[in-house]
Design a protein around this motif. Structure first.
Motif, PDB file in Angstrom:
ATOM      1  N   VAL A  16      -2.195   8.721  -9.871  1.00  0.00           N
ATOM      2  CA  VAL A  16      -1.130   8.556 -10.087  1.00  0.00           C
ATOM      3  C   VAL A  16      -1.421   9.109 -12.464  1.00  0.00           C
ATOM      4  O   VAL A  16      -0.826   9.591 -12.850  1.00  0.00           O
ATOM      5  CB  VAL A  16      -0.287   8.310 -10.429  1.00  0.00           C
ATOM      6  CG1 VAL A  16       0.740   8.054 -10.694  1.00  0.00           C
ATOM      7  CG2 VAL A  16      -0.419   7.223  -8.771  1.00  0.00           C
TER       8      VAL A  16
ATOM      9  N   ALA B 299       4.493  11.701  -7.789  1.00  0.00           N
ATOM     10  CA  ALA B 299       3.760  11.759  -9.148  1.00  0.00           C
ATOM     11  C   ALA B 299       2.960  13.456  -9.338  1.00  0.00           C
ATOM     12  O   ALA B 299       3.077  15.395  -9.381  1.00  0.00           O
ATOM     13  CB  ALA B 299       2.366  10.873  -9.659  1.00  0.00           C
ATOM     14  N   ASP B 300       3.181  13.717  -7.414  1.00  0.00           N
ATOM     15  CA  ASP B 300       2.254  15.322  -7.088  1.00  0.00           C
ATOM     16  C   ASP B 300       3.720  16.261  -7.016  1.00  0.00           C
ATOM     17  O   ASP B 300       3.558  17.029  -7.080  1.00  0.00           O
ATOM     18  CB  ASP B 300       1.906  15.031  -6.102  1.00  0.00           C
ATOM     19  CG  ASP B 300       0.203  14.781  -5.678  1.00  0.00           C
ATOM     20  OD1 ASP B 300      -0.234  15.017  -6.757  1.00  0.00           O
ATOM     21  OD2 ASP B 300      -0.510  14.513  -5.227  1.00  0.00           O
TER      22      ASP B 300
ATOM     23  N   ASN C 286      -5.527   0.451  -5.047  1.00  0.00           N
ATOM     24  CA  ASN C 286      -4.467   0.993  -5.658  1.00  0.00           C
ATOM     25  C   ASN C 286      -5.134   1.663  -7.008  1.00  0.00           C
ATOM     26  O   ASN C 286      -4.170   2.018  -7.540  1.00  0.00           O
ATOM     27  CB  ASN C 286      -3.857  -0.516  -5.711  1.00  0.00           C
ATOM     28  CG  ASN C 286      -3.094  -0.933  -4.086  1.00  0.00           C
ATOM     29  OD1 ASN C 286      -3.320  -0.097  -4.137  1.00  0.00           O
ATOM     30  ND2 ASN C 286      -3.174  -2.502  -3.850  1.00  0.00           N
TER      31      ASN C 286
ATOM     32  N   PHE D 176       2.573   2.601  -3.187  1.00  0.00           N
ATOM     33  CA  PHE D 176       1.158   3.680  -4.179  1.00  0.00           C
ATOM     34  C   PHE D 176       0.840   4.757  -3.993  1.00  0.00           C
ATOM     35  O   PHE D 176       1.140   5.554  -4.387  1.00  0.00           O
ATOM     36  CB  PHE D 176      -0.136   2.548  -4.161  1.00  0.00           C
ATOM     37  CG  PHE D 176      -0.346   0.828  -5.121  1.00  0.00           C
ATOM     38  CD1 PHE D 176      -0.500   1.239  -6.786  1.00  0.00           C
ATOM     39  CD2 PHE D 176       0.554   0.625  -4.864  1.00  0.00           C
ATOM     40  CE1 PHE D 176      -0.841   0.587  -7.853  1.00  0.00           C
ATOM     41  CE2 PHE D 176      -0.389  -1.338  -5.641  1.00  0.00           C
ATOM     42  CZ  PHE D 176      -0.848  -1.096  -6.664  1.00  0.00           C
TER      43      PHE D 176
ATOM     44  N   GLU E  75      -5.361  -2.405 -13.324  1.00  0.00           N
ATOM     45  CA  GLU E  75      -6.317  -2.252 -12.062  1.00  0.00           C
ATOM     46  C   GLU E  75      -7.638  -2.475 -11.448  1.00  0.00           C
ATOM     47  O   GLU E  75      -7.626  -2.690 -10.820  1.00  0.00           O
ATOM     48  CB  GLU E  75      -5.090  -1.094 -11.232  1.00  0.00           C
ATOM     49  CG  GLU E  75      -4.168  -1.066 -10.763  1.00  0.00           C
ATOM     50  CD  GLU E  75      -3.240  -2.422  -9.996  1.00  0.00           C
ATOM     51  OE1 GLU E  75      -3.811  -2.824  -9.176  1.00  0.00           O
ATOM     52  OE2 GLU E  75      -2.506  -3.074  -9.935  1.00  0.00           O
TER      53      GLU E  75
ATOM     54  N   THR F 129      -4.144   4.463  -8.663  1.00  0.00           N
ATOM     55  CA  THR F 129      -3.009   4.360  -9.976  1.00  0.00           C
ATOM     56  C   THR F 129      -3.176   5.521 -10.794  1.00  0.00           C
ATOM     57  O   THR F 129      -3.237   6.327 -11.666  1.00  0.00           O
ATOM     58  CB  THR F 129      -3.277   3.135 -10.439  1.00  0.00           C
ATOM     59  OG1 THR F 129      -4.318   2.507 -10.377  1.00  0.00           O
ATOM     60  CG2 THR F 129      -1.580   1.986 -10.288  1.00  0.00           C
TER      61      THR F 129
ATOM     62  N   ARG G  37       0.630  -1.210   0.194  1.00  0.00           N
ATOM     63  CA  ARG G  37      -0.371  -0.039   0.146  1.00  0.00           C
ATOM     64  C   ARG G  37       0.319   0.952   0.529  1.00  0.00           C
ATOM     65  O   ARG G  37       0.738   2.458  -0.765  1.00  0.00           O
ATOM     66  CB  ARG G  37      -0.563  -0.105   0.979  1.00  0.00           C
ATOM     67  CG  ARG G  37      -1.702   1.553   1.567  1.00  0.00           C
ATOM     68  CD  ARG G  37      -3.182   1.056   0.427  1.00  0.00           C
ATOM     69  NE  ARG G  37      -3.549   2.531   0.915  1.00  0.00           N
ATOM     70  CZ  ARG G  37      -3.589   2.765  -0.770  1.00  0.00           C
ATOM     71  NH1 ARG G  37      -3.333   2.542  -1.745  1.00  0.00           N
ATOM     72  NH2 ARG G  37      -4.068   3.981  -1.200  1.00  0.00           N
TER      73      ARG G  37
ATOM     74  N   GLU H 183       3.989   6.246  -5.601  1.00  0.00           N
ATOM     75  CA  GLU H 183       3.449   6.672  -6.305  1.00  0.00           C
ATOM     76  C   GLU H 183       2.812   7.726  -6.775  1.00  0.00           C
ATOM     77  O   GLU H 183       3.090   8.736  -7.232  1.00  0.00           O
ATOM     78  CB  GLU H 183       3.396   5.584  -7.396  1.00  0.00           C
ATOM     79  CG  GLU H 183       4.192   4.828  -7.189  1.00  0.00           C
ATOM     80  CD  GLU H 183       3.453   3.313  -8.126  1.00  0.00           C
ATOM     81  OE1 GLU H 183       2.633   3.889  -8.880  1.00  0.00           O
ATOM     82  OE2 GLU H 183       4.190   2.249  -8.508  1.00  0.00           O
ATOM     83  N   ARG H 184       1.893   8.487  -5.385  1.00  0.00           N
ATOM     84  CA  ARG H 184       1.424   9.019  -5.785  1.00  0.00           C
ATOM     85  C   ARG H 184       2.176  10.781  -5.240  1.00  0.00           C
ATOM     86  O   ARG H 184       2.121  11.571  -6.081  1.00  0.00           O
ATOM     87  CB  ARG H 184      -0.649   9.245  -4.825  1.00  0.00           C
ATOM     88  CG  ARG H 184      -1.541   8.557  -4.939  1.00  0.00           C
ATOM     89  CD  ARG H 184      -2.316   8.689  -4.260  1.00  0.00           C
ATOM     90  NE  ARG H 184      -3.183   9.527  -3.772  1.00  0.00           N
ATOM     91  CZ  ARG H 184      -4.461   9.837  -3.842  1.00  0.00           C
ATOM     92  NH1 ARG H 184      -5.104   8.257  -4.259  1.00  0.00           N
ATOM     93  NH2 ARG H 184      -4.294  10.640  -3.713  1.00  0.00           N
TER      94      ARG H 184
ATOM     95  N   ARG I  75      -1.913   0.787 -16.522  1.00  0.00           N
ATOM     96  CA  ARG I  75      -1.992   0.528 -15.343  1.00  0.00           C
ATOM     97  C   ARG I  75      -3.053   0.387 -14.621  1.00  0.00           C
ATOM     98  O   ARG I  75      -3.405  -0.079 -14.394  1.00  0.00           O
ATOM     99  CB  ARG I  75      -0.523   0.831 -14.826  1.00  0.00           C
ATOM    100  CG  ARG I  75      -0.525   0.323 -13.937  1.00  0.00           C
ATOM    101  CD  ARG I  75       0.657   1.082 -13.143  1.00  0.00           C
ATOM    102  NE  ARG I  75       0.889   0.348 -11.973  1.00  0.00           N
ATOM    103  CZ  ARG I  75       2.169   1.043 -10.519  1.00  0.00           C
ATOM    104  NH1 ARG I  75       2.050   2.148 -11.374  1.00  0.00           N
ATOM    105  NH2 ARG I  75       1.745   0.783  -9.487  1.00  0.00           N
TER     106      ARG I  75
END
Lengths: 124, 346
Positions: free
Chosen positions: B78, A82-83, B71, A75, B62, B75, A72, A78-79, B58
């Motif tokens: 993102v 990205a931000d 998730n 993910f 998901e 994604t 978790r 990753e956010r 992606r």
């Protein structure tokens, strides 16, 4: 049926618990946040809000890692990345646009001072 | 029973998955991608848009795998950010191109302005040069004109000076000539005064000689020399005796000293005898005196001989002494000039 569901949940929890901590994603998110900070994104409108989100998500990802929820956390990180990248992009874009607009204004101003001799105006 | 429920549960789950609502993050990501893919982003930021598309794929995967999972939402989130990043990159590229274009135009405009400024400066410089040249030419013309005027004035002044010098020379020459004439005139006058003085002295000397045998007196009609008739002529005759000629020699000498004065010789007789005879005798005696004086150098044309006969006695004819006084010849030296030697009866 109940047995099967319990087994599945346990298996998922076991998977989460056993996966490695997404330290690379944490590093990526941290690197992007630092890059945005170095570009002074905190003082660029719109970019600053995304940078704040990135920091919050980075913090949340760290807490997830600490609690063992590595998948978790990946993910969420990753956010955060990205931000942070969006904040970095906006912190790059907005001053560049402002600079372009200033350059266009300079051209317009200069062209207004120079008598027209058949040349064209500003063509952004 | 339990075995029969397992497929049913799976089918129910699949149905619920299909019926599950699509996460808003995924909806936003899809819309954002479509918007970007149909804009300049596809041209200006193709790499970033490709990254966004992979992120969206992606997210779709998901979602397909687990629609309810966080998730899937993460994604999709993102993926939406990737689209935004791509759009931002596209705007950045556009801004950079605008900036480059503006810089190019700025450089071109500055070059144009510099060129126009240079042309304006050159034009201004040319105008100033032309003005300076025109001013210099005007000043040269003015100087030339002034020089010509000065030369003309100098020539005029020189001509006038020369004319004045010439005039002065002429005047000086005239003055010299007049001085010479005046000097000559003065010499003449001086000579004339000397001659006059000499003549006066000669006259006075002659008159003194004449006064030894004649009476000389000044009257209104002039100097009157009275020669007694007995001295000059024998009774009844008109020819001059030797004594008369000697006396008249002195008279002639005296008359020649007054050569500019008219002389009237008057013959007078006493009243003895006829009047006509006496008149005739007085004329002959006057003429004889005139002829003698003329022969002795007294100009004949200034001698007038006049016979008065017995008409102008100066004493009584009753006595011999009175008649002797009346027989006489008077030589009148008149003041002034004129007259001729013609005979006339008075």
């Amino acid at each position: 049926m109940r047995t099967m569901l319990c087994a599945a949940v346990l298996a998922g929890l076991a998977g989460c618990a056993t996966s490695r901590a997404p330290l690379n994603k944490m590093a990526d998110a941290r690197g992007e946040i630092r890059a945005a900070e170095q570009l002074d994104a905190d003082h660029v409108s719109t970019a600053s809000s995304y940078l704040s989100l990135a920091r919050e998500e980075e913090d949340r990802g760290r807490r997830l890692i600490n609690s063992g929820q590595h998948r978790r956390a990946a993910f969420v990180l990753e956010r955060a990345q990205a931000d942070a990248e969006l904040a970095l992009a906006l912190a790059t874009e907005i001053p560049a646009r402002a600079e372009a607009e200033r350059a266009i204004d300079r051209v317009k101003q200069l062209q207004s001072q120079v008598p027209a001799t058949g040349g064209s105006g500003v063509t952004p | 029973m339990k075995r029969a429920l397992l497929p049913l549960t799976a089918a129910l789950g699949l149905l619920m998955g299909c019926l599950a609502a699509v996460p808003p993050e995924l909806i936003d990501a899809r819309l954002a991608f479509d918007r970007a893919n149909n804009s300049q982003t596809r041209v200006l930021a193709p790499g970033e848009l490709a990254v966004a598309q992979r992120a969206l794929n992606r997210a779709e995967s998901e979602y397909q795998r687990n629609p309810w999972s966080l998730n899937a939402r993460d994604t999709a989130y993102v993926a939406q950010r990737r689209v935004q990043i791509a759009e931002s990159r596209a705007r950045l590229e556009l801004a950079r191109r605008d900036k480059a274009n503006a810089d190019q135009q700025l450089a071109a405009t500055q070059a144009q302005a510099a060129g126009e400024l240079s042309q304006a400066r050159a034009k201004l410089q040319a105008e100033e040069d032309a003005k300076r040249q025109a001013e210099a030419a005007r000043q040269r013309d003015a100087a030339d004109q002034a020089e010509r005027a000065r030369q003309v004035e100098a020539d005029r002044v020189a001509r006038e000076a020369q004319a004045q010098r010439d005039q002065l020379a002429r005047t000086q020459a005239q003055l010299d000539e007049q001085r010479a004439q005046l000097q000559a005139r003065n010499q003449e006058l001086e000579e004339a005064r000397k001659q006059q003085a000499q003549a006066e002295a000669d006259r006075q000397a002659a008159m003194q000689e004449v006064q030894r045998f004649a009476k000389v007196q000044e009257e209104q009609r002039g100097t009157v020399i009275t020669l007694p008739g007995g001295l000059l002529f024998a009774p009844g005759r008109s020819d001059l005796s030797a004594d008369a000629q000697r006396a008249l020699e002195q008279v002639a000498t005296a008359l020649k000293t007054v050569s500019d004065q008219h002389v009237v010789i008057e013959g007078h007789t006493d009243a003895k005898g006829s009047e006509d005879t006496n008149y005739e005798l007085s004329v002959l005696r006057a003429n004889a005196v005139r002829d003698f004086l003329s022969s002795r150098g007294v100009e004949r044309d200034r001698i007038e001989a006049v016979g008065f006969g017995e008409t102008r006695p100066v004493a009584s004819n009753a006595s011999a002494e009175g008649r002797a006084t009346n027989r006489r010849v008077e030589i009148v030296v008149q003041r002034g000039v004129g007259g001729s030697g013609t005979q006339q009866r008075r």
